[in-house]
Scaffold this active site. Structure first.
Site, PDB file in Angstrom:
ATOM      1  CG  ASN A   1      -1.530   1.313   1.279  1.00 28.59           C
ATOM      2  OD1 ASN A   1      -1.780   2.136   0.380  1.00 28.59           O
ATOM      3  ND2 ASN A   1      -2.439   1.405   2.408  1.00 28.59           N
TER       4      ASN A   1
ATOM      5  CB  SER B   1       5.611  -1.869  11.583  1.00 26.24           C
ATOM      6  OG  SER B   1       5.502  -0.660  11.957  1.00 26.24           O
TER       7      SER B   1
ATOM      8  CE  LYS C   1      -0.142   3.269   4.846  1.00 29.50           C
ATOM      9  NZ  LYS C   1      -0.134   3.512   6.277  1.00 29.50           N
TER      10      LYS C   1
ATOM     11  CG  HIS D   1      -5.593   1.980   5.306  1.00 24.41           C
ATOM     12  ND1 HIS D   1      -4.998   3.151   6.079  1.00 24.41           N
ATOM     13  CD2 HIS D   1      -4.646   1.041   5.134  1.00 24.41           C
ATOM     14  CE1 HIS D   1      -3.991   2.768   6.569  1.00 24.41           C
ATOM     15  NE2 HIS D   1      -3.663   1.654   5.852  1.00 24.41           N
TER      16      HIS D   1
ATOM     17  CD  GLU E   1      -3.137  -2.283   7.474  1.00 18.58           C
ATOM     18  OE1 GLU E   1      -2.242  -2.577   6.834  1.00 18.58           O
ATOM     19  OE2 GLU E   1      -3.600  -1.116   7.076  1.00 18.58           O
TER      20      GLU E   1
ATOM     21  N   GLY F   1       3.084   2.482  10.672  1.00 16.38           N
ATOM     22  CA  GLY F   1       4.134   3.356  10.453  1.00 16.38           C
ATOM     23  C   GLY F   1       4.956   3.905  11.661  1.00 16.38           C
TER      24      GLY F   1
ATOM     25  CD  GLU G   1      -2.613   5.522   6.684  1.00 18.45           C
ATOM     26  OE1 GLU G   1      -2.692   5.651   5.469  1.00 18.45           O
ATOM     27  OE2 GLU G   1      -1.622   5.084   7.325  1.00 18.45           O
TER      28      GLU G   1
END
Ligand code: 13P
Length: 253
Positions: free
Chosen positions: A9, A213, A11, A95, A167, A173, A97
């Protein structure tokens, strides 16, 4: 045996020319095996050229989001038919985000998952808990509720084709990975949740990825777990050599 699905991904990273250079480098180096599938989830603007370049190779190209309607007055949005028209096969839905910064809810996720199947796209549905939820022991309930709401109203046939990406938000991240045992425990719980909604047969077929990660140094251990069938990878998917190593790890299990 479920295959392993490794999805990068990206992003909001890479220009179109950087993305093209990445795909030019990896496309003929990917393993030709039924055991592992490699996907790149790229920004909308990059999709047409990446799909063209990936034709006839092992690489699949995915979008990172889409609208649930086919067309209409939704300025700035991209529809499922726009994606399928150019040959996109997968789409990330919900997701964390998108949920955090763009107000996506379990309801919008469910609508988008239905739209994906209506148009022949495979959804990669993201679920996961915050650090506060983990510390309050709410992980399993929260994730089970996200999964149940995401797949509500789907047929068994559609559910078995859905890819779920677990996730944990605190691991995205941050360099902090859930231990492989903890990640597997939640992935098992997701499978149990799907089983309760459908059947053992359906639940056994669902691909459940871990994300947060993931990198070449920890991917083997994660993929060796009983219920982790792949990875959704951000940072470590941006460099061609690292992406190839992640995909190759899917062959070892
Ligand atoms: P990182 O691999 O950079 O932690 O990102 C994970 C992720 O959000 C993939 O969708």
């Amino acid at each position: 045996m479920r295959k392993k699905v490794i999805a990068g991904n990206w992003k909001m990273n890479k220009t179109v020319s950087e993305a093209n250079a990445f795909v030019a480098e990896v496309k003929d180096k990917l393993p030709q095996s039924e055991q592992v599938e490699a996907i790149v989830c790229a920004p909308f603007l990059h999709l047409p050229s990446l799909v063209e370049m990936a034709k006839g190779t092992e690489l699949k190209i995915a979008a990172q989001n889409m609208h649930d309607q086919e067309h209409g007055a939704f300025t700035g949005e991209i529809s499922p038919t726009m994606l399928t028209d150019i040959g996109v096969t997968h789409v990330i839905i919900g997701h964390s985000e998108r949920r955090e910064y763009f107000a996506e809810t379990d309801d919008t996720v469910n609508k988008k998952v239905h739209a994906a199947f209506k148009h022949g796209l495979t959804p990669i549905v993201c679920v996961g808990e915050t650090l506060e939820q983990r510390e309050a022991n709410e992980t399993k309930n929260h994730v089970a509720s996200q999964v149940t709401k995401a797949i509500a109203g789907l047929t068994d046939d559609q559910i078995e084709k859905t890819i779920i990406a677990y996730e944990p938000i605190w691991a995205i991240g941050t360099g902090k990975t859930a231990s492989s045992e903890d990640a597997n425990e939640v992935c098992q719980h997701i499978r149990e949740t799907i089983k309760a909604e459908t059947s053992v047969d359906v639940a056994d077929k669902v691909i459940i990825q871990y994300g947060g990660s993931v990198k070449p140094s920890n991917v083997d251990e994660l993929l060796s777990q009983s219920d982790i069938d792949g990875a959704l990878v951000g940072g470590a998917s941006l460099e061609a050599g690292s992406f190839l190593q992640l995909v190759e790890a899917g062959l070892n299990e």
